[in-house]
Design a protein around this motif. Structure first.
Motif, PDB file in Angstrom:
ATOM      1  N   VAL A  22       0.877  -1.225  -0.083  1.00 15.75           N
ATOM      2  CA  VAL A  22      -0.067  -0.022   0.144  1.00 15.75           C
ATOM      3  C   VAL A  22       0.904   1.290   0.069  1.00 15.75           C
ATOM      4  O   VAL A  22       1.937   1.313   0.730  1.00 15.75           O
ATOM      5  CB  VAL A  22      -0.826   0.186   1.271  1.00 15.75           C
ATOM      6  CG1 VAL A  22      -1.696   1.453   1.467  1.00 15.75           C
ATOM      7  CG2 VAL A  22      -1.996  -1.147   1.108  1.00 15.75           C
ATOM      8  N   GLU A  23       0.494   2.086  -0.806  1.00 12.47           N
ATOM      9  CA  GLU A  23       1.265   3.609  -0.886  1.00 12.47           C
ATOM     10  C   GLU A  23       0.367   4.510  -0.211  1.00 12.47           C
ATOM     11  O   GLU A  23      -0.839   4.577  -0.441  1.00 12.47           O
ATOM     12  CB  GLU A  23       1.506   4.061  -2.305  1.00 12.47           C
ATOM     13  CG  GLU A  23       2.429   3.139  -3.017  1.00 12.47           C
ATOM     14  CD  GLU A  23       2.537   3.873  -4.464  1.00 12.47           C
ATOM     15  OE1 GLU A  23       3.620   3.697  -4.981  1.00 12.47           O
ATOM     16  OE2 GLU A  23       1.623   4.128  -5.130  1.00 12.47           O
ATOM     17  N   ALA A  24       0.852   4.970   0.927  1.00  4.41           N
ATOM     18  CA  ALA A  24       0.201   6.136   1.746  1.00  4.41           C
ATOM     19  C   ALA A  24       0.852   7.195   1.776  1.00  4.41           C
ATOM     20  O   ALA A  24       2.322   7.539   1.659  1.00  4.41           O
ATOM     21  CB  ALA A  24      -0.173   5.661   3.216  1.00  4.41           C
ATOM     22  N   PRO A  25       0.288   8.351   2.029  1.00  5.43           N
ATOM     23  CA  PRO A  25       1.125   9.763   2.359  1.00  5.43           C
ATOM     24  C   PRO A  25       2.091   9.526   3.410  1.00  5.43           C
ATOM     25  O   PRO A  25       1.782   8.887   4.565  1.00  5.43           O
ATOM     26  CB  PRO A  25      -0.110  10.721   2.817  1.00  5.43           C
ATOM     27  CG  PRO A  25      -1.339  10.226   2.413  1.00  5.43           C
ATOM     28  CD  PRO A  25      -1.256   8.470   2.337  1.00  5.43           C
ATOM     29  N   GLY A  26       3.118   9.945   3.083  1.00 10.08           N
ATOM     30  CA  GLY A  26       4.317   9.770   4.139  1.00 10.08           C
ATOM     31  C   GLY A  26       4.709  11.360   4.666  1.00 10.08           C
ATOM     32  O   GLY A  26       3.911  12.410   4.694  1.00 10.08           O
ATOM     33  N   PRO A  27       5.645  11.345   5.386  1.00  8.84           N
ATOM     34  CA  PRO A  27       6.040  12.595   6.132  1.00  8.84           C
ATOM     35  C   PRO A  27       6.430  13.649   4.938  1.00  8.84           C
ATOM     36  O   PRO A  27       6.823  13.355   4.004  1.00  8.84           O
ATOM     37  CB  PRO A  27       7.521  12.147   6.687  1.00  8.84           C
ATOM     38  CG  PRO A  27       7.457  10.723   6.947  1.00  8.84           C
ATOM     39  CD  PRO A  27       6.551  10.309   5.820  1.00  8.84           C
ATOM     40  N   THR A  28       6.355  15.035   5.403  1.00  8.49           N
ATOM     41  CA  THR A  28       6.705  16.257   4.441  1.00  8.49           C
ATOM     42  C   THR A  28       7.913  16.707   5.038  1.00  8.49           C
ATOM     43  O   THR A  28       7.993  16.995   6.397  1.00  8.49           O
ATOM     44  CB  THR A  28       5.518  16.834   4.282  1.00  8.49           C
ATOM     45  OG1 THR A  28       5.042  17.611   5.232  1.00  8.49           O
ATOM     46  CG2 THR A  28       4.230  16.115   3.634  1.00  8.49           C
ATOM     47  N   PHE A  29       8.422  17.677   4.423  1.00  8.60           N
ATOM     48  CA  PHE A  29       9.608  18.459   4.533  1.00  8.60           C
ATOM     49  C   PHE A  29       9.620  19.808   4.034  1.00  8.60           C
ATOM     50  O   PHE A  29       9.613  19.904   2.936  1.00  8.60           O
ATOM     51  CB  PHE A  29      11.132  17.859   4.620  1.00  8.60           C
ATOM     52  CG  PHE A  29      11.015  16.518   5.081  1.00  8.60           C
ATOM     53  CD1 PHE A  29      11.419  16.183   6.583  1.00  8.60           C
ATOM     54  CD2 PHE A  29      10.433  15.184   4.522  1.00  8.60           C
ATOM     55  CE1 PHE A  29      11.481  15.040   7.056  1.00  8.60           C
ATOM     56  CE2 PHE A  29      10.566  13.951   5.035  1.00  8.60           C
ATOM     57  CZ  PHE A  29      11.034  13.678   6.565  1.00  8.60           C
ATOM     58  N   ASP A  30       9.841  20.774   4.748  1.00 10.63           N
ATOM     59  CA  ASP A  30      10.064  22.418   4.184  1.00 10.63           C
ATOM     60  C   ASP A  30      11.304  22.448   3.849  1.00 10.63           C
ATOM     61  O   ASP A  30      12.283  22.315   4.520  1.00 10.63           O
ATOM     62  CB  ASP A  30       9.655  23.041   4.973  1.00 10.63           C
ATOM     63  CG  ASP A  30       9.755  24.679   4.317  1.00 10.63           C
ATOM     64  OD1 ASP A  30       9.714  24.698   3.432  1.00 10.63           O
ATOM     65  OD2 ASP A  30       9.545  25.312   5.516  1.00 10.63           O
ATOM     66  N   THR A  31      11.733  22.591   2.679  1.00  9.07           N
ATOM     67  CA  THR A  31      13.153  22.856   2.117  1.00  9.07           C
ATOM     68  C   THR A  31      13.760  24.097   2.488  1.00  9.07           C
ATOM     69  O   THR A  31      14.969  24.274   2.400  1.00  9.07           O
ATOM     70  CB  THR A  31      13.022  22.844   0.518  1.00  9.07           C
ATOM     71  OG1 THR A  31      12.319  23.679  -0.156  1.00  9.07           O
ATOM     72  CG2 THR A  31      12.803  21.431   0.059  1.00  9.07           C
ATOM     73  N   LEU A  32      12.670  24.997   2.928  1.00 17.33           N
ATOM     74  CA  LEU A  32      13.313  26.242   3.754  1.00 17.33           C
ATOM     75  C   LEU A  32      13.463  26.117   5.018  1.00 17.33           C
ATOM     76  O   LEU A  32      13.775  27.084   5.646  1.00 17.33           O
ATOM     77  CB  LEU A  32      12.297  27.538   3.244  1.00 17.33           C
ATOM     78  CG  LEU A  32      12.024  27.664   1.941  1.00 17.33           C
ATOM     79  CD1 LEU A  32      11.033  28.765   1.678  1.00 17.33           C
ATOM     80  CD2 LEU A  32      13.239  28.227   1.041  1.00 17.33           C
ATOM     81  N   GLY A  33      13.146  24.836   5.511  1.00 19.03           N
ATOM     82  CA  GLY A  33      13.279  24.932   7.174  1.00 19.03           C
ATOM     83  C   GLY A  33      14.137  23.735   7.531  1.00 19.03           C
ATOM     84  O   GLY A  33      15.257  23.833   6.916  1.00 19.03           O
ATOM     85  N   ASP A  34      13.912  23.188   8.762  1.00 18.10           N
ATOM     86  CA  ASP A  34      14.948  22.256   9.441  1.00 18.10           C
ATOM     87  C   ASP A  34      14.303  20.741   9.522  1.00 18.10           C
ATOM     88  O   ASP A  34      13.091  20.690   9.443  1.00 18.10           O
ATOM     89  CB  ASP A  34      15.349  22.848  10.959  1.00 18.10           C
ATOM     90  CG  ASP A  34      15.780  24.158  10.815  1.00 18.10           C
ATOM     91  OD1 ASP A  34      16.599  24.450   9.811  1.00 18.10           O
ATOM     92  OD2 ASP A  34      15.733  24.970  11.748  1.00 18.10           O
ATOM     93  N   THR A  35      15.169  20.109   9.484  1.00 18.00           N
ATOM     94  CA  THR A  35      15.028  18.523  10.065  1.00 18.00           C
ATOM     95  C   THR A  35      15.701  18.304  11.311  1.00 18.00           C
ATOM     96  O   THR A  35      16.440  19.147  11.846  1.00 18.00           O
ATOM     97  CB  THR A  35      15.432  17.506   8.976  1.00 18.00           C
ATOM     98  OG1 THR A  35      17.076  17.532   8.781  1.00 18.00           O
ATOM     99  CG2 THR A  35      15.104  17.928   7.634  1.00 18.00           C
TER     100      THR A  35
END
Length: 342
Positions: A22-35
């Motif tokens: 199953v493909e489900a929505p995963g985490p998202t990341f702001d390229t202008l922000g931090d991890t």
């Protein structure tokens, strides 16, 4: 008694392993922000400028694998969720590759995506980029086995310059019959032929190419535990925004997906329906979709999301800046208009 036995049998069948993932929505990341590892994009050696809003990349979570298959109950639950997709196990995990090999391929694709994104952003800014492409690995049993080797420097494919991974793929796809590789191995020029295999609509020679670029300053992208090439466009947009005065988004929350070539071409990706749902869940109001994914986008856009179709990095920047200026967006391609014009 008979009904009880039937119920137990049905339950047992429902808990059997299924041949699907199953493909489900995963985490998202702001390229202008931090991890957790720090700033997602760090630039050292060049002037940078403050940014606003969000340029959010999206991921897909893959549930199930050959070692831990989903049950039929899991599959049934996913069938009822419009943000999930059910696909055959072999589509996600080719039988000829182990889970570890698939993960390694995803890691290499992510590295290539990051390098191509930096190149695309710097070339967009008019800066010089030196490029070459090398074979990072050869898939056992593939057409390239015994012909190409790890470490080979790829100069041309079917006569076209191998500027990056994506130019190689385009050159392979453009020619019927054997693919000609002009390479350099241990300092010696060689011309070799590989007859691609056809998988679905793709021609595959069976190598993992890696981008090797020389940039005029350091751009570091930190995104642990994420694989694949689909964040390339959003990486490039984040870099361009940091290198140019003024906030590109003017505070608007964007999300998007698409591969990026060093020359700025945006390519299709998988799991776009899940990524649109992930964008809405993350609070994005605008979405950038590759033109080649428009057939999957049309009719599946979640409420509250405005989708623009893009074919190049320039298209993406134009869409973002048009919205930022509160200008008329009616001339910007959407997936409905792109499909109508095809």
């Amino acid at each position: 008694m008979g009904l009880g036995i039937a119920a137990v049998a049905s339950l047992a069948l429902a808990l059997l392993p299924s041949p699907y993932v199953v493909e489900a929505p995963g985490p998202t990341f702001d390229t202008l922000g931090d991890t957790e590892a720090g700033p997602l994009i760090s630039i050292d050696g060049a002037e940078t400028y403050p940014t606003e809003g969000e340029l959010r990349l999206l991921t897909v979570s893959l549930l199930g694998n050959p070692q831990r298959p989903l049950t039929w109950v899991d599959v049934a639950e996913a069938y009822l969720d419009p943000s999930d997709s059910i696909i055959p196990m072999e589509a996600a995990f080719p039988p000829e590759l182990s889970v570890e090999e698939s993960n390694e391929a995803g890691r290499i694709e992510m590295q290539n995506s990051q390098s191509a994104a930096v190149a695309a952003a710097l070339l967009h800014e008019g800066l010089d980029v030196v490029s070459d492409v090398r074979v990072a690995g050869v898939i056992p049993g593939s057409p390239a086995e015994g012909v190409l080797q790890e470490g080979d420097r790829i100069l041309r494919v079917n006569g076209e310059q191998a500027f990056d991974v994506y130019s190689i793929r385009a050159s392979i796809a453009a020619v019927d019959g054997p693919t000609t590789f002009e390479i350099e191995r241990s300092g010696e020029p060689l011309t070799l032929e590989v007859t691609p295999a056809v998988e679905g609509e793709q021609k595959i020679v069976g190598i993992y190419p890696s981008n090797e670029f020389e940039f005029p300053f350091e751009v570091d992208i930190q995104l642990p535990n994420v694989g694949g090439p689909s964040a390339g466009m959003m990486f490039a947009l984040g870099i361009v925004d940091e290198l140019t005065p003024g906030a590109m988004t003017a505070g608007t929350r964007w999300a998007g997906t698409g591969t990026i070539a060093a020359l700025g071409d945006v390519g299709p990706i998988g799991g776009i329906v899940q990524k649109m749902h992930g964008a809405v869940d993350a609070g994005a109001s605008h979405f950038l979709a590759p033109v080649e994914n428009c057939a999957e986008v049309a009719g599946h856009v979640p409420d509250g999301l405005t989708v623009f179709a893009v074919d190049t990095l320039d298209d993406a920047i134009t869409a973002i800046e048009t919205v930022a200026m509160n200008a008329d967006t009616s001339a910007l391609p959407t997936c409905t208009s792109a499909a109508a014009g095809a």
